[in-house]
Scaffold this motif. Structure first.
Motif, PDB file in Angstrom:
ATOM      1  N   THR A  73       0.854  -1.182   0.000  1.00  0.00           N
ATOM      2  CA  THR A  73       0.000   0.000   0.000  1.00  0.00           C
ATOM      3  C   THR A  73       0.890   1.232   0.000  1.00  0.00           C
ATOM      4  N   PHE A  93       0.937  -4.344   4.457  1.00  0.00           N
ATOM      5  CA  PHE A  93       0.595  -3.077   5.099  1.00  0.00           C
ATOM      6  C   PHE A  93       1.762  -2.656   5.984  1.00  0.00           C
ATOM      7  N   GLU A  96       2.196   2.324  10.997  1.00  0.00           N
ATOM      8  CA  GLU A  96       1.244   3.431  11.059  1.00  0.00           C
ATOM      9  C   GLU A  96       1.859   4.792  10.750  1.00  0.00           C
ATOM     10  N   MET A 113      -3.332   2.013  -3.857  1.00  0.00           N
ATOM     11  CA  MET A 113      -3.741   3.067  -2.940  1.00  0.00           C
ATOM     12  C   MET A 113      -5.249   3.242  -2.999  1.00  0.00           C
ATOM     13  N   ILE A 114      -5.778   3.849  -1.949  1.00  0.00           N
ATOM     14  CA  ILE A 114      -7.191   4.196  -1.879  1.00  0.00           C
ATOM     15  C   ILE A 114      -7.286   5.673  -2.251  1.00  0.00           C
ATOM     16  N   ARG A 116      -8.648   9.489  -2.672  1.00  0.00           N
ATOM     17  CA  ARG A 116      -9.479  10.395  -1.874  1.00  0.00           C
ATOM     18  C   ARG A 116     -10.577  10.957  -2.763  1.00  0.00           C
ATOM     19  N   SER A 125      -3.835  10.682   6.074  1.00  0.00           N
ATOM     20  CA  SER A 125      -3.824   9.251   5.764  1.00  0.00           C
ATOM     21  C   SER A 125      -4.971   8.579   6.500  1.00  0.00           C
ATOM     22  N   LEU A 126      -5.145   7.290   6.217  1.00  0.00           N
ATOM     23  CA  LEU A 126      -6.136   6.492   6.923  1.00  0.00           C
ATOM     24  C   LEU A 126      -5.437   5.641   7.980  1.00  0.00           C
ATOM     25  N   VAL A 128      -4.360   2.301   9.572  1.00  0.00           N
ATOM     26  CA  VAL A 128      -3.967   1.094   8.830  1.00  0.00           C
ATOM     27  C   VAL A 128      -5.059   0.027   8.849  1.00  0.00           C
ATOM     28  N   ALA A 131      -7.774   1.194   6.415  1.00  0.00           N
ATOM     29  CA  ALA A 131      -7.310   0.989   5.040  1.00  0.00           C
ATOM     30  C   ALA A 131      -7.381  -0.490   4.672  1.00  0.00           C
ATOM     31  N   ILE A 134     -10.993  -1.422   3.773  1.00  0.00           N
ATOM     32  CA  ILE A 134     -11.406  -0.921   2.458  1.00  0.00           C
ATOM     33  C   ILE A 134     -10.764  -1.757   1.355  1.00  0.00           C
ATOM     34  N   ILE A 135      -9.481  -2.011   1.480  1.00  0.00           N
ATOM     35  CA  ILE A 135      -8.755  -2.765   0.446  1.00  0.00           C
ATOM     36  C   ILE A 135      -9.252  -4.203   0.363  1.00  0.00           C
TER      37      ILE A 135
END
Length: 142
Positions: A73, A93, A96, A113-114, A116, A125-126, A128, A131, A134-135
């Motif tokens: 990521t 991952f 942090e 990446m996610i 924005r 950032s998000l 961890v 994230a 979501i991933i």
């Protein structure tokens, strides 16, 4: 799933719970990832710790020898919503605050990446574990 230097017990516990939710039976952690037996980790798993195997190892050795595609990521990675997932992957991952170690990053074949969507773009950032959720949700879509 591979975790490189995760420090927060709540994050590790939540990631274990996510792994259980998505049917991931093993998480490989760097040797300096927070201790799996930390009471806060166990509490955050909400019981998932009994169904997910946690292994601590030297990540450089492991990632150098694996046949899976190493995917990390990164804020500069490929958009997760258009990413075509290879059949066998190591989803990595990082820490942090610092992300992945440079020696881990050198072993990546791809990064994701996610994106924005908010207008302000002020969130740095998000978390961890957020994230990871979501991933994983995107990678496991039908």
């Amino acid at each position: 799933m591979i975790l490189d230097g995760i420090q927060d017990p709540g994050n590790l516990g939540t990631i274990i719970r996510l792994a259980d939710w998505f049917g991931i039976e093993q998480i490989i952690c760097s040797e300096d990832t927070v201790d799996f037996y930390n009471p806060k980790v166990i509490q955050a798993t909400m019981g998932s710790f009994i169904r997910v195997n946690i292994v601590y190892t030297n990540l450089v050795e492991y990632l150098s020898k694996t046949e899976n595609v190493n995917i990390g990521t990164d804020m500069e990675g490929e958009n997760i919503y258009t990413f075509q997932k290879p059949e066998k992957i190591n989803l990595i991952f990082g820490n942090e605050g610092n992300g992945m170690r440079p020696e881990t990053e050198k072993l990546l074949q791809k990064s994701i990446m996610i994106p924005r969507f908010g207008k302000s773009q002020s969130t740095e950032s998000l978390n961890v574990s957020m994230a990871a959720g979501i991933i994983l949700g995107q990678l496991f879509r039908v």
